[in-house]
Design a protein around this motif. Sequence first.
Motif: not given
Length: 127
Positions: A97-98, A100
């Motif tokens: 989901d996240d 970087d």
Amino acid sequence: MPRSEIRDGSPLARVRSLCLAFPGTEQRESHGEPCWFAGGKKTFVMAAQEHHDDRTAIWVAAPEGVQTALVAAEPERYFRPPYVGHRGWVGVYLDVDDIDWPHVEELVEDGWRGVAPKRLLAALDAT
């Protein structure tokens, strides 16, 4: 969808844009997956769209020690890919989901710089 296709708007489409921004980079299929080559010869990023498991990822050429540090620190984001992991390449999961993205951009650039011919390095550094 065949593994060699990249959906617009997907994380892999963003990786493609990152890779193709470097001078002399070509995208070609290798082993059924999109791959990016510096100077048309050396691979620096390979896609892995459910190739060996049910995950979507990229495998990136990395400087010595990077793979070990990233996998130890964040195994939910990074892994030792098959076939090229023994050479220090690092796997980056793109189905989290996240993502970087600033770090992915650094990894892709480091991968490109690690295999690009001197003339292409000079071209990038001149811009």
